[in-house]
Motif scaffolding. Structure first.
Motif, PDB file in Angstrom:
ATOM      1  N   ARG A 125      -0.290 -51.326  27.586  1.00 29.45           N
ATOM      2  CA  ARG A 125      -0.845 -50.090  27.029  1.00 29.45           C
ATOM      3  C   ARG A 125      -2.362 -50.016  27.111  1.00 29.45           C
ATOM      4  O   ARG A 125      -2.920 -48.926  27.211  1.00 29.45           O
ATOM      5  CB  ARG A 125      -0.422 -49.949  25.563  1.00 29.45           C
ATOM      6  CG  ARG A 125       1.056 -49.693  25.352  1.00 29.45           C
ATOM      7  CD  ARG A 125       1.405 -49.685  23.880  1.00 29.45           C
ATOM      8  NE  ARG A 125       0.764 -48.602  23.154  1.00 29.45           N
ATOM      9  CZ  ARG A 125       1.256 -47.364  23.040  1.00 29.45           C
ATOM     10  NH1 ARG A 125       2.408 -47.067  23.621  1.00 29.45           N
ATOM     11  NH2 ARG A 125       0.622 -46.440  22.367  1.00 29.45           N
ATOM     12  N   GLU A 126      -3.032 -51.187  27.044  1.00 34.35           N
ATOM     13  CA  GLU A 126      -4.470 -51.134  26.808  1.00 34.35           C
ATOM     14  C   GLU A 126      -5.342 -51.845  27.840  1.00 34.35           C
ATOM     15  O   GLU A 126      -6.549 -51.638  27.850  1.00 34.35           O
ATOM     16  CB  GLU A 126      -4.763 -51.710  25.412  1.00 34.35           C
ATOM     17  CG  GLU A 126      -4.055 -50.935  24.305  1.00 34.35           C
ATOM     18  CD  GLU A 126      -4.263 -51.562  22.947  1.00 34.35           C
ATOM     19  OE1 GLU A 126      -5.116 -52.465  22.823  1.00 34.35           O
ATOM     20  OE2 GLU A 126      -3.576 -51.150  21.994  1.00 34.35           O
ATOM     21  N   PHE A 134      -9.505 -55.230  28.150  1.00 35.43           N
ATOM     22  CA  PHE A 134      -8.928 -54.348  27.138  1.00 35.43           C
ATOM     23  C   PHE A 134      -9.918 -53.235  26.803  1.00 35.43           C
ATOM     24  O   PHE A 134     -10.720 -53.333  25.880  1.00 35.43           O
ATOM     25  CB  PHE A 134      -8.560 -55.149  25.882  1.00 35.43           C
ATOM     26  CG  PHE A 134      -7.407 -56.080  26.107  1.00 35.43           C
ATOM     27  CD1 PHE A 134      -6.108 -55.661  25.903  1.00 35.43           C
ATOM     28  CD2 PHE A 134      -7.624 -57.378  26.555  1.00 35.43           C
ATOM     29  CE1 PHE A 134      -5.034 -56.513  26.127  1.00 35.43           C
ATOM     30  CE2 PHE A 134      -6.556 -58.239  26.779  1.00 35.43           C
ATOM     31  CZ  PHE A 134      -5.263 -57.802  26.569  1.00 35.43           C
ATOM     32  N   ARG A 139      -8.846 -49.802  26.797  1.00 31.19           N
ATOM     33  CA  ARG A 139      -8.156 -48.545  26.517  1.00 31.19           C
ATOM     34  C   ARG A 139      -7.565 -48.477  25.103  1.00 31.19           C
ATOM     35  O   ARG A 139      -6.682 -47.674  24.839  1.00 31.19           O
ATOM     36  CB  ARG A 139      -7.026 -48.332  27.540  1.00 31.19           C
ATOM     37  CG  ARG A 139      -7.534 -48.233  28.968  1.00 31.19           C
ATOM     38  CD  ARG A 139      -6.406 -47.929  29.937  1.00 31.19           C
ATOM     39  NE  ARG A 139      -5.447 -49.025  30.013  1.00 31.19           N
ATOM     40  CZ  ARG A 139      -4.395 -49.035  30.840  1.00 31.19           C
ATOM     41  NH1 ARG A 139      -4.181 -48.000  31.628  1.00 31.19           N
ATOM     42  NH2 ARG A 139      -3.562 -50.052  30.856  1.00 31.19           N
ATOM     43  N   HIS A 140      -8.075 -49.325  24.203  1.00 35.22           N
ATOM     44  CA  HIS A 140      -7.535 -49.293  22.838  1.00 35.22           C
ATOM     45  C   HIS A 140      -7.962 -48.009  22.136  1.00 35.22           C
ATOM     46  O   HIS A 140      -9.116 -47.631  22.147  1.00 35.22           O
ATOM     47  CB  HIS A 140      -8.021 -50.484  22.031  1.00 35.22           C
ATOM     48  CG  HIS A 140      -7.692 -50.377  20.573  1.00 35.22           C
ATOM     49  ND1 HIS A 140      -6.392 -50.333  20.115  1.00 35.22           N
ATOM     50  CD2 HIS A 140      -8.489 -50.272  19.481  1.00 35.22           C
ATOM     51  CE1 HIS A 140      -6.394 -50.218  18.797  1.00 35.22           C
ATOM     52  NE2 HIS A 140      -7.651 -50.182  18.388  1.00 35.22           N
ATOM     53  N   ASP A 141      -7.012 -47.360  21.534  1.00 38.06           N
ATOM     54  CA  ASP A 141      -7.253 -46.160  20.742  1.00 38.06           C
ATOM     55  C   ASP A 141      -6.401 -46.274  19.485  1.00 38.06           C
ATOM     56  O   ASP A 141      -5.181 -46.401  19.563  1.00 38.06           O
ATOM     57  CB  ASP A 141      -6.855 -44.911  21.538  1.00 38.06           C
ATOM     58  CG  ASP A 141      -7.168 -43.622  20.789  1.00 38.06           C
ATOM     59  OD1 ASP A 141      -7.370 -43.683  19.561  1.00 38.06           O
ATOM     60  OD2 ASP A 141      -7.191 -42.553  21.431  1.00 38.06           O
ATOM     61  N   TRP A 197      -3.187 -44.543  19.228  1.00 39.97           N
ATOM     62  CA  TRP A 197      -2.068 -44.981  20.062  1.00 39.97           C
ATOM     63  C   TRP A 197      -1.274 -46.110  19.409  1.00 39.97           C
ATOM     64  O   TRP A 197      -0.296 -46.571  19.952  1.00 39.97           O
ATOM     65  CB  TRP A 197      -2.591 -45.505  21.403  1.00 39.97           C
ATOM     66  CG  TRP A 197      -3.114 -44.450  22.318  1.00 39.97           C
ATOM     67  CD1 TRP A 197      -3.360 -43.145  22.031  1.00 39.97           C
ATOM     68  CD2 TRP A 197      -3.465 -44.621  23.693  1.00 39.97           C
ATOM     69  NE1 TRP A 197      -3.866 -42.490  23.118  1.00 39.97           N
ATOM     70  CE2 TRP A 197      -3.934 -43.379  24.154  1.00 39.97           C
ATOM     71  CE3 TRP A 197      -3.439 -45.702  24.567  1.00 39.97           C
ATOM     72  CZ2 TRP A 197      -4.374 -43.185  25.463  1.00 39.97           C
ATOM     73  CZ3 TRP A 197      -3.876 -45.515  25.863  1.00 39.97           C
ATOM     74  CH2 TRP A 197      -4.328 -44.272  26.316  1.00 39.97           C
ATOM     75  N   GLU A 198      -1.721 -46.557  18.257  1.00 37.38           N
ATOM     76  CA  GLU A 198      -1.113 -47.728  17.638  1.00 37.38           C
ATOM     77  C   GLU A 198       0.371 -47.506  17.363  1.00 37.38           C
ATOM     78  O   GLU A 198       0.783 -46.449  16.894  1.00 37.38           O
ATOM     79  CB  GLU A 198      -1.823 -48.031  16.313  1.00 37.38           C
ATOM     80  CG  GLU A 198      -1.768 -49.480  15.903  1.00 37.38           C
ATOM     81  CD  GLU A 198      -2.692 -50.364  16.738  1.00 37.38           C
ATOM     82  OE1 GLU A 198      -2.185 -50.966  17.705  1.00 37.38           O
ATOM     83  OE2 GLU A 198      -3.886 -50.452  16.427  1.00 37.38           O
ATOM     84  N   THR A 234       2.229 -53.232  18.485  1.00 40.32           N
ATOM     85  CA  THR A 234       0.817 -53.560  18.697  1.00 40.32           C
ATOM     86  C   THR A 234       0.120 -53.850  17.374  1.00 40.32           C
ATOM     87  O   THR A 234      -0.706 -54.754  17.283  1.00 40.32           O
ATOM     88  CB  THR A 234       0.088 -52.434  19.445  1.00 40.32           C
ATOM     89  OG1 THR A 234       0.151 -51.219  18.685  1.00 40.32           O
ATOM     90  CG2 THR A 234       0.703 -52.200  20.811  1.00 40.32           C
TER      91      THR A 234
END
Length: 264
Positions: free
Chosen positions: A11-12, A19, A21-23, A26-27, A31
């Motif tokens: 995902r990220e 890493f 693309r952590h948002d 989006w959790e 995760t």
């Protein structure tokens, strides 16, 4: 943990493995489940040593659930200003809890026990049934009370139930748990026995119930007392400041704070 980490990578991480693309929006359950363990380990390492035996249990598939909850309890106490002296897990000569927690500000000591309702895998039918307002008993509290304690008891219970999507305090299991605890108090073994009292912190961490398409689940916590009719919740901050500060800290850190590591 490896499965959760792989999902985070998918995902990220970009094509170079960074890493980027952590948002937070989006959790999802898996995760957040992985990050919550990292957060608890970080907080515990800042306050004290991380038990090698606890790490070994986290690596054991059959012991992971219980060990993960014990990690959360230890980190929670550390965040609330407690130090912990763990009991020897290899001592089989007598029943014992997790250890003794000492509130740094007051010096008050508490005997600690952490229990999590166990589930073997995930049963969708049982998950559906657990959403209904069926009986929830306090057997985990009763089991903890059977162990000898020289200090005031502080018991952590995780009910291990599916997420509740309604109002935070309206989950059916909460009222059922309180009723079951009241029934337990009325039993002859506990009634009018001042040595059979405890502060009880009840939680639900439902990360593992959600698929990878669901959002971060709502966690729940409430504090209560067992066999302590004389206690006045309105004056808890004065009568039992260590417990009051612990409950405040749990409410503030039940999820990873949004400001984590933003400051110096």
């Amino acid at each position: 943990l490896a499965e959760w980490y792989e999902i985070i990578c998918d995902r990220e991480a970009d094509e170079h493995g960074h890493f980027t693309r952590h948002d937070p929006n989006w959790e999802i359950g898996t995760t957040m489940g992985f990050r919550s363990i990292a957060y608890d380990m970080f907080c515990l390492l800042q306050a004290m040593n991380l038990s090698p035996k606890l790490i070994a249990r986290l690596r054991h598939p059959e012991q992971f659930e219980g060990a993960r909850y014990e990690l959360w309890v230890a980190a929670t106490l550390a965040r609330a200003g407690f130090s912990i002296e763990f009991f020897d897990e290899d001592d089989r000569t007598s029943k014992h809890g997790e250890g003794i927690a000492t509130h740094a500000a007051s010096g008050k000591k508490f005997w600690i026990e952490a229990k999590r309702r166990h589930r073997i895998g995930f049963d969708y039918l049982q998950a559906f049934l657990d959403r209904l307002p069926i009986k929830t008993d306090a057997k985990l509290v009763a089991a903890a009370m059977k162990k000898p304690a020289d200090d005031d008891r502080l018991i952590f219970i995780d009910v291990n139930r599916p997420p509740w999507e309604g109002a935070p305090g309206a989950a059916p299991w909460i009222n059922a748990f309180r009723k079951s605890l009241n029934l337990l108090e009325r039993q002859p073994a506990y009634r009018d026995d001042t040595n059979q009292q405890a502060f009880v912190m009840v939680t639900n961490h439902p990360y593992h119930y959600l698929s990878n398409t669901r959002p971060d689940p709502q966690q729940q916590f409430f504090g209560t007392m067992f066999n302590m009719p004389e206690l006045n919740p309105a004056t808890l901050d004065v009568d039992h400041p260590a417990i009051f500060e612990l409950m405040q800290s749990i409410n503030e850190h039940f999820a990873i704070p949004e400001t984590f590591l933003e400051g110096p």
